[in-house]
Scaffold this motif. Sequence first.
Motif, mmCIF file in Angstrom:
data_model
loop_
_atom_site.group_PDB
_atom_site.id
_atom_site.type_symbol
_atom_site.label_atom_id
_atom_site.label_comp_id
_atom_site.label_asym_id
_atom_site.label_seq_id
_atom_site.Cartn_x
_atom_site.Cartn_y
_atom_site.Cartn_z
ATOM 1 N N PHE A 18 -66.622 61.542 -21.279
ATOM 2 C CA PHE A 18 -66.771 60.237 -20.715
ATOM 3 C C PHE A 18 -66.494 59.077 -21.560
ATOM 4 C CE2 PHE A 18 -68.764 56.564 -18.846
ATOM 5 C CZ PHE A 18 -67.886 56.155 -17.717
ATOM 6 N N LEU A 19 -67.314 58.943 -22.642
ATOM 7 C CA LEU A 19 -67.286 57.993 -23.435
ATOM 8 C C LEU A 19 -65.823 57.760 -24.398
ATOM 9 C CD1 LEU A 19 -70.837 57.912 -24.827
ATOM 10 C CD2 LEU A 19 -69.979 56.346 -23.326
ATOM 11 N N GLY A 20 -65.318 59.020 -24.595
ATOM 12 C CA GLY A 20 -64.129 59.232 -25.133
ATOM 13 C C GLY A 20 -63.048 58.453 -24.325
ATOM 14 N N ARG A 21 -63.021 58.879 -23.061
ATOM 15 C CA ARG A 21 -62.018 58.285 -22.055
ATOM 16 C C ARG A 21 -62.333 56.877 -21.806
ATOM 17 N NH1 ARG A 21 -63.474 63.163 -19.614
ATOM 18 N NH2 ARG A 21 -64.879 62.081 -18.104
ATOM 19 N N LEU A 22 -63.416 56.449 -21.947
ATOM 20 C CA LEU A 22 -63.670 55.000 -21.734
ATOM 21 C C LEU A 22 -63.170 54.147 -22.927
ATOM 22 C CD1 LEU A 22 -65.025 52.871 -19.847
ATOM 23 C CD2 LEU A 22 -67.212 53.307 -21.084
ATOM 24 N N LYS A 23 -63.172 54.694 -24.129
ATOM 25 C CA LYS A 23 -62.746 53.891 -25.040
ATOM 26 C C LYS A 23 -61.518 53.930 -25.132
ATOM 27 C CE LYS A 23 -62.912 53.981 -30.195
ATOM 28 N NZ LYS A 23 -61.469 53.903 -30.248
ATOM 29 N N ILE A 24 -60.886 54.782 -24.592
ATOM 30 C CA ILE A 24 -59.094 55.167 -24.593
ATOM 31 C C ILE A 24 -58.749 54.112 -23.473
ATOM 32 C CG2 ILE A 24 -57.192 56.531 -24.071
ATOM 33 C CD1 ILE A 24 -58.661 58.744 -25.158
ATOM 34 N N TRP A 25 -59.398 54.054 -22.464
ATOM 35 C CA TRP A 25 -58.911 53.341 -21.328
ATOM 36 C C TRP A 25 -59.066 51.690 -21.693
ATOM 37 C CZ3 TRP A 25 -55.477 54.301 -18.118
ATOM 38 C CH2 TRP A 25 -55.174 55.427 -17.400
ATOM 39 N N PHE A 26 -60.209 51.409 -22.461
ATOM 40 C CA PHE A 26 -60.216 50.061 -22.695
ATOM 41 C C PHE A 26 -58.948 49.741 -23.466
ATOM 42 C CE2 PHE A 26 -64.916 49.835 -21.782
ATOM 43 C CZ PHE A 26 -64.917 48.676 -20.980
ATOM 44 N N ASP A 27 -58.390 50.507 -24.236
ATOM 45 C CA ASP A 27 -57.352 49.990 -24.915
ATOM 46 C C ASP A 27 -56.097 50.089 -24.320
ATOM 47 O OD1 ASP A 27 -58.572 50.118 -27.316
ATOM 48 O OD2 ASP A 27 -58.279 52.084 -28.017
ATOM 49 N N LEU A 28 -55.826 51.098 -23.266
ATOM 50 C CA LEU A 28 -54.825 51.250 -22.565
ATOM 51 C C LEU A 28 -54.595 50.170 -21.337
ATOM 52 C CD1 LEU A 28 -54.672 55.043 -21.585
ATOM 53 C CD2 LEU A 28 -53.727 53.873 -23.606
ATOM 54 N N LEU A 29 -55.782 49.462 -21.154
ATOM 55 C CA LEU A 29 -55.609 48.404 -20.013
ATOM 56 C C LEU A 29 -55.494 47.029 -20.696
ATOM 57 C CD1 LEU A 29 -58.572 49.392 -17.942
ATOM 58 C CD2 LEU A 29 -56.394 49.594 -17.041
ATOM 59 N N ASP A 30 -55.188 46.784 -21.796
ATOM 60 C CA ASP A 30 -54.686 45.602 -22.591
ATOM 61 C C ASP A 30 -53.346 45.148 -21.975
ATOM 62 O OD1 ASP A 30 -54.122 43.568 -24.025
ATOM 63 O OD2 ASP A 30 -54.143 44.706 -26.102
ATOM 64 N N PRO A 31 -53.563 43.922 -21.092
ATOM 65 C CA PRO A 31 -52.181 43.296 -20.549
ATOM 66 C C PRO A 31 -51.227 43.171 -21.621
ATOM 67 C CG PRO A 31 -54.341 42.555 -19.748
ATOM 68 C CD PRO A 31 -54.773 43.316 -20.804
ATOM 69 N N THR A 32 -51.464 43.007 -22.908
ATOM 70 C CA THR A 32 -50.231 42.514 -23.753
ATOM 71 C C THR A 32 -49.338 43.748 -24.038
ATOM 72 O OG1 THR A 32 -51.662 43.246 -25.865
ATOM 73 C CG2 THR A 32 -51.781 40.845 -25.180
ATOM 74 N N LEU A 33 -49.938 44.801 -23.581
ATOM 75 C CA LEU A 33 -49.028 46.107 -23.829
ATOM 76 C C LEU A 33 -47.679 45.877 -22.678
ATOM 77 C CD1 LEU A 33 -51.487 49.025 -23.684
ATOM 78 C CD2 LEU A 33 -50.162 47.996 -25.398
ATOM 79 N N LEU A 34 -47.948 45.172 -21.809
ATOM 80 C CA LEU A 34 -46.810 44.741 -20.848
ATOM 81 C C LEU A 34 -45.500 44.174 -21.494
ATOM 82 C CD1 LEU A 34 -49.081 43.694 -17.647
ATOM 83 C CD2 LEU A 34 -47.976 45.837 -17.682
ATOM 84 N N ILE A 35 -45.585 43.640 -22.440
ATOM 85 C CA ILE A 35 -44.681 42.749 -23.007
ATOM 86 C C ILE A 35 -43.755 43.744 -23.745
ATOM 87 C CG2 ILE A 35 -45.817 40.722 -23.127
ATOM 88 C CD1 ILE A 35 -46.384 41.117 -26.194
ATOM 89 N N SER A 36 -44.077 44.935 -23.870
ATOM 90 C CA SER A 36 -43.285 45.886 -24.970
ATOM 91 C C SER A 36 -42.068 46.531 -23.824
ATOM 92 C CB SER A 36 -44.118 47.195 -25.014
ATOM 93 O OG SER A 36 -45.360 46.823 -25.738
ATOM 94 N N SER A 37 -40.952 46.371 -24.586
ATOM 95 C CA SER A 37 -39.672 46.727 -24.065
ATOM 96 C C SER A 37 -39.538 48.216 -23.634
ATOM 97 C CB SER A 37 -38.565 46.468 -24.991
ATOM 98 O OG SER A 37 -38.428 47.122 -25.986
#
Length: 316
Positions: A15-34
């Motif tokens: 759970f903690l491993g997934r939580l750490k990953i999800w905090f990174d994946l939910l970064d809104p700045t990733l939306l600017i990637s082409s």
Amino acid sequence: MDANLLHWKSQGQSFLGRLKIWFDLLDPTLLISSDAEIHKAHTALGSGEKTSEKETTTAATLALSSVHADTGQVLPFIFRPPALFPISAPIIYAAFLPHKSVKSALLSQFLLQSYFTGFNYANRNISSEKQNKLSLKQMFLNVGTVSYATCAGAFPQIIINRLRVRDASVLHFCRTVLPIPLAAFLAFFSLITVRSEEAEDGITVFDSEGNAVGRSKAAGEKAVRETALSRAALIGTTAAGPSLIVSLLQRSSFFRSRRLLLAPLRPFSLVFLVGLAIPASLSLFPQLGTVKQEVLEEELRAAAALDGHLYYHRGL
């Protein structure tokens, strides 16, 4: 097995491993990637080439946040995980405001149910050609789900207006207590309905080497049930949290003499809770789940004999 799923297999089993990953994946700045950058990251993740730890992490974050693990295609912009918080937070806030009219309640519920129905559908398990196409049945299911959930979600306001409720205790129940279990149930029901094809037709299951060994209805039912519980936890928590926080603070002497401070506290607490509840709810169950040999279909049990289980993609 897709590179995204292989990454979840190696990194996301706690759970903690997934939580750490999800905090990174939910970064809104990733939306600017082409799209080109996303495809490049997904290809790099699956190539197996040795790169620096930073490059591997960057590629994994972009691929996991933007690419569907079954099709390898880039997800629609507004239904990518990084878009979930900035889009859903104001919609959830509007849905749980105390409304004065049925029309405003219906509109806010329609926006809420429409967005999450689209998110559920875009991030479902798509492990067959049939599931990859929007059938007439699925279209009616999606429209029916939004329509039913919109009306049901506005039911407390309908009660208040139709019965002309003025009693303070009844108003409190309809606006504060009733919406919590109702919202959690509708989130659960919506996902179960929208993704019903996975339970009916089954989803692809994999052995420990990542090879597809067949389709399993048991895995499909488990994937849908787990995701529905995580969605109910997300919506139920955000519905209950602000009222609970405000009711606790009202008992303190500081806020009893400064009631005006409680007004902005509700929206701030809701946004804060949404920001915490999204990664926590997505982390409740592994993205690459396991289904035990004894509950698998007879023809798949031999493939699970070595490890005692097979793997499946849960979806979001």
